[in-house]
Scaffold this active site. Structure first.
Site, PDB file in Angstrom:
ATOM      1  N   HIS A 126      20.713 -32.073 -22.043  1.00  0.00           N
ATOM      2  CA  HIS A 126      19.941 -31.634 -23.210  1.00  0.00           C
ATOM      3  C   HIS A 126      18.950 -32.755 -23.559  1.00  0.00           C
ATOM      4  CE1 HIS A 126      19.337 -30.705 -27.522  1.00  0.00           C
ATOM      5  NE2 HIS A 126      19.747 -29.489 -27.238  1.00  0.00           N
ATOM      6  N   ASP A 203      28.658 -36.364 -23.611  1.00  0.00           N
ATOM      7  CA  ASP A 203      28.121 -35.455 -24.618  1.00  0.00           C
ATOM      8  C   ASP A 203      29.034 -34.224 -24.648  1.00  0.00           C
ATOM      9  OD1 ASP A 203      26.839 -33.422 -25.951  1.00  0.00           O
ATOM     10  OD2 ASP A 203      24.895 -33.694 -24.977  1.00  0.00           O
ATOM     11  N   GLN A 206      29.003 -29.080 -26.101  1.00  0.00           N
ATOM     12  CA  GLN A 206      29.346 -27.731 -25.615  1.00  0.00           C
ATOM     13  C   GLN A 206      30.773 -27.669 -25.071  1.00  0.00           C
ATOM     14  OE1 GLN A 206      27.495 -25.103 -26.029  1.00  0.00           O
ATOM     15  NE2 GLN A 206      25.596 -26.087 -26.661  1.00  0.00           N
ATOM     16  N   LYS A 229      28.621 -26.727 -34.044  1.00  0.00           N
ATOM     17  CA  LYS A 229      28.904 -25.956 -32.823  1.00  0.00           C
ATOM     18  C   LYS A 229      30.396 -25.675 -32.678  1.00  0.00           C
ATOM     19  CE  LYS A 229      25.013 -27.829 -30.204  1.00  0.00           C
ATOM     20  NZ  LYS A 229      24.012 -26.747 -30.114  1.00  0.00           N
ATOM     21  N   CYS A 367      16.162 -26.596 -24.698  1.00  0.00           N
ATOM     22  CA  CYS A 367      16.068 -28.066 -24.834  1.00  0.00           C
ATOM     23  C   CYS A 367      16.515 -28.770 -23.561  1.00  0.00           C
ATOM     24  CB  CYS A 367      16.879 -28.577 -26.023  1.00  0.00           C
ATOM     25  SG  CYS A 367      16.248 -28.050 -27.591  1.00  0.00           S
TER      26      CYS A 367
HETATM   27  N1  PMP Z   1      23.907 -31.775 -26.264  1.00  0.00           N
HETATM   28  C1  PMP Z   1      24.140 -30.512 -25.872  1.00  0.00           C
HETATM   29  C2  PMP Z   1      24.800 -30.267 -24.548  1.00  0.00           C
HETATM   30  C3  PMP Z   1      23.778 -29.462 -26.708  1.00  0.00           C
HETATM   31  O1  PMP Z   1      24.001 -28.193 -26.324  1.00  0.00           O
HETATM   32  C4  PMP Z   1      23.160 -29.735 -27.952  1.00  0.00           C
HETATM   33  C5  PMP Z   1      22.717 -28.625 -28.894  1.00  0.00           C
HETATM   34  N2  PMP Z   1      22.131 -27.523 -28.275  1.00  0.00           N
HETATM   35  C6  PMP Z   1      22.951 -31.066 -28.306  1.00  0.00           C
HETATM   36  C7  PMP Z   1      23.338 -32.045 -27.437  1.00  0.00           C
HETATM   37  C8  PMP Z   1      22.304 -31.437 -29.605  1.00  0.00           C
HETATM   38  O2  PMP Z   1      23.141 -31.139 -30.672  1.00  0.00           O
HETATM   39  P1  PMP Z   1      22.638 -31.270 -32.169  1.00  0.00           P
HETATM   40  O3  PMP Z   1      21.320 -30.584 -32.235  1.00  0.00           O
HETATM   41  O4  PMP Z   1      23.708 -30.606 -32.974  1.00  0.00           O
HETATM   42  O5  PMP Z   1      22.533 -32.744 -32.465  1.00  0.00           O
END
Ligand code: PMP
Length: 409
Positions: A126, A203, A206, A229, A367
């Site tokens: 991401h 990270d 997910q 999430k 993203c």
């Molecule tokens: N890492 C991953 C794998 C994600 O899916 C996301 C959110 N789509 C993020 C980071 C970023 O998370 P946040 O916007 O809640 O900081």
């Protein structure tokens, strides 16, 4: 415990938003990868906290301040237990995954990185696990190295091994891809990195809503996730860090709470976890997040993983009947995410028409533009599931998709 249809119906009753009608159609919410819906207990916790224990925390002598402090610190202990952390001091509250990664990219970069050093990420990250490292690389004249993947969306572990060298300062990879659903072999990647004395950030944005995670068993040095999430509120997230690392890193932000003593000549910093929590923390958010974790722990992450696995397998099978469908991400180990394209139809058009039928899916690059570039596609349609979704919803979705594809072909 198998989550049978009766249990799922009871669970669905805990989520008021699932009753919503969208353009007169029952909401089918398949955008759980972007954010999850909130059970009543979390909503009630937020209301309760504001009604009955709202006061700024830490160092307040009065009753309400102490109650709010207790709730916030209890939440920290709940999260430590949820992740299997050794100590509650290893849990730092942040605004989310993004802020947690930025914190490490800054503080770790300040303490341990210099010109010529390297950071390793993977091609499926991401943006929030790419850009903070690029900023560090720019600041310190370092190099970002990228682990490639096989066509099915699995990382090339041999290539990863070859990328690691004496210049590597840190590896930062996603546990589960938000686009492909791939569950990466993080235990193995951590083991390989540690053989070279390289720390690893995972990270978990997910991963934590879908599979049991234990940071000690996997031996992660840092593990991050977002509250929203995992059925908790927006604006709160978690950075887990091994105590030895967190003690060795300088603070990320300065302000109240993170200090021991301030004078104009010299300021000294507070102990963990407060050293990394400048300013008034989101004590309402932390309390509500702990409630969300209690809620899903009660259902059981093993049960959730099994149910969502069945649901994803069923959806994949049903979708396979659609002519021209192409799945993006077919790794052997997959989470509850299905990304796809149909023929030459633009994902945005599919998403727009599904929306009119009450079905929420996400379209676009998710993203993860470098991943899209490596696959040479503009984006995908992504359906991402939760334990409150059902096979009946998938049937409606597949029928709707057939209709939409018919209209757009
Ligand atoms: N890492 C991953 C794998 C994600 O899916 C996301 C959110 N789509 C993020 C980071 C970023 O998370 P946040 O916007 O809640 O900081």
């Amino acid at each position: 415990m198998k989550l049978d249809s009766q249990i799922i119906q009871n669970i669905r009753a805990d989520f008021p938003i699932l009753e919503e009608k969208i353009y007169g159609k029952p909401l089918i919410y398949f955008d759980n990868g972007a954010t999850t819906q909130k059970p009543l207990c979390v909503l009630e916790k937020i209301e309760y906290a504001y009604k009955h224990l709202n006061a700024n925390i830490h160092r307040g002598v009065h009753y309400l301040s102490q109650k709010a402090t207790e709730a916030h610190e209890e939440a920290r202990s709940t999260i430590a237990g949820f992740l299997g952390a050794t100590k509650r001091e290893e849990i730092i509250f942040t605004r989310g995954t993004t802020e947690a990664i930025n914190l490490i990219a800054f503080s770790f970069g300040e303490a341990f990185c210099q010109e010529g050093d390297e950071i390793i990420v993977s091609v499926m990250e991401h943006h929030s696990n790419i850009v903070p490292w690029q900023m560090l690389c720019e600041r310190k004249k370092m190099q970002l190295r990228v682990v490639p993947m096989h066509e099915n969306g699995e990382l090339q572990i041999d290539a990863f091994r070859r990328l690691l060298n004496e210049k590597t300062k840190l590896v930062s990879v996603t546990h589960v891809s938000n686009v492909l659903g791939t569950v990466n072999p993080v235990d193995e990647m951590i083991r390989i990195s540690h053989e070279m004395n390289v720390p690893v950030l995972i990270d978990g944005a997910q991963a934590v809503p879908h599979i049991p995670v234990n940071v000690q068993e996997m031996d992660a040095d840092f593990y991050v996730f977002s509250g929203h999430k995992i059925y908790g509120p927006t604006g709160i997230g978690v950075l887990y860090g091994k105590e030895k690392w967190l003690n060795a890193l300088p603070p990320y932000q300065g302000g109240g709470e993170m200090i021991e003593k301030v004078s104009f000549e010299k300021t000294t910093y507070n102990v963990l976890p407060f050293k990394f929590e400048a300013g008034t923390p989101d004590y309402i958010g932390s309390t509500a997040l702990a409630e969300a974790l209690r809620y899903i722990s009660e259902i059981g992450l093993d049960n959730i993983a099994a149910y969502e696995h069945d649901l994803t397998a069923y959806a994949t099978e049903q979708l396979s009947a659609i002519e021209g469908i192409r799945f993006i991400g077919t790794a052997a180990e997959k989470s509850a995410v299905i990304s796809f394209l149909v023929g030459n139809i633009h994902p945005y058009d599919i998403g727009m028409l599904l929306d009119k039928l009450g079905i929420a899916v996400r379209t676009g690059h998710h993203c993860a533009q470098p991943l899209m570039d490596s696959l040479d596609i503009p984006g995908t349609v992504r359906a991402s599931f939760s334990f409150y979704n059902t096979k009946e919803e998938i049937d409606v979705f597949v029928a709707a998709l057939k209709r939409v594809v018919g209209m757009l072909s």
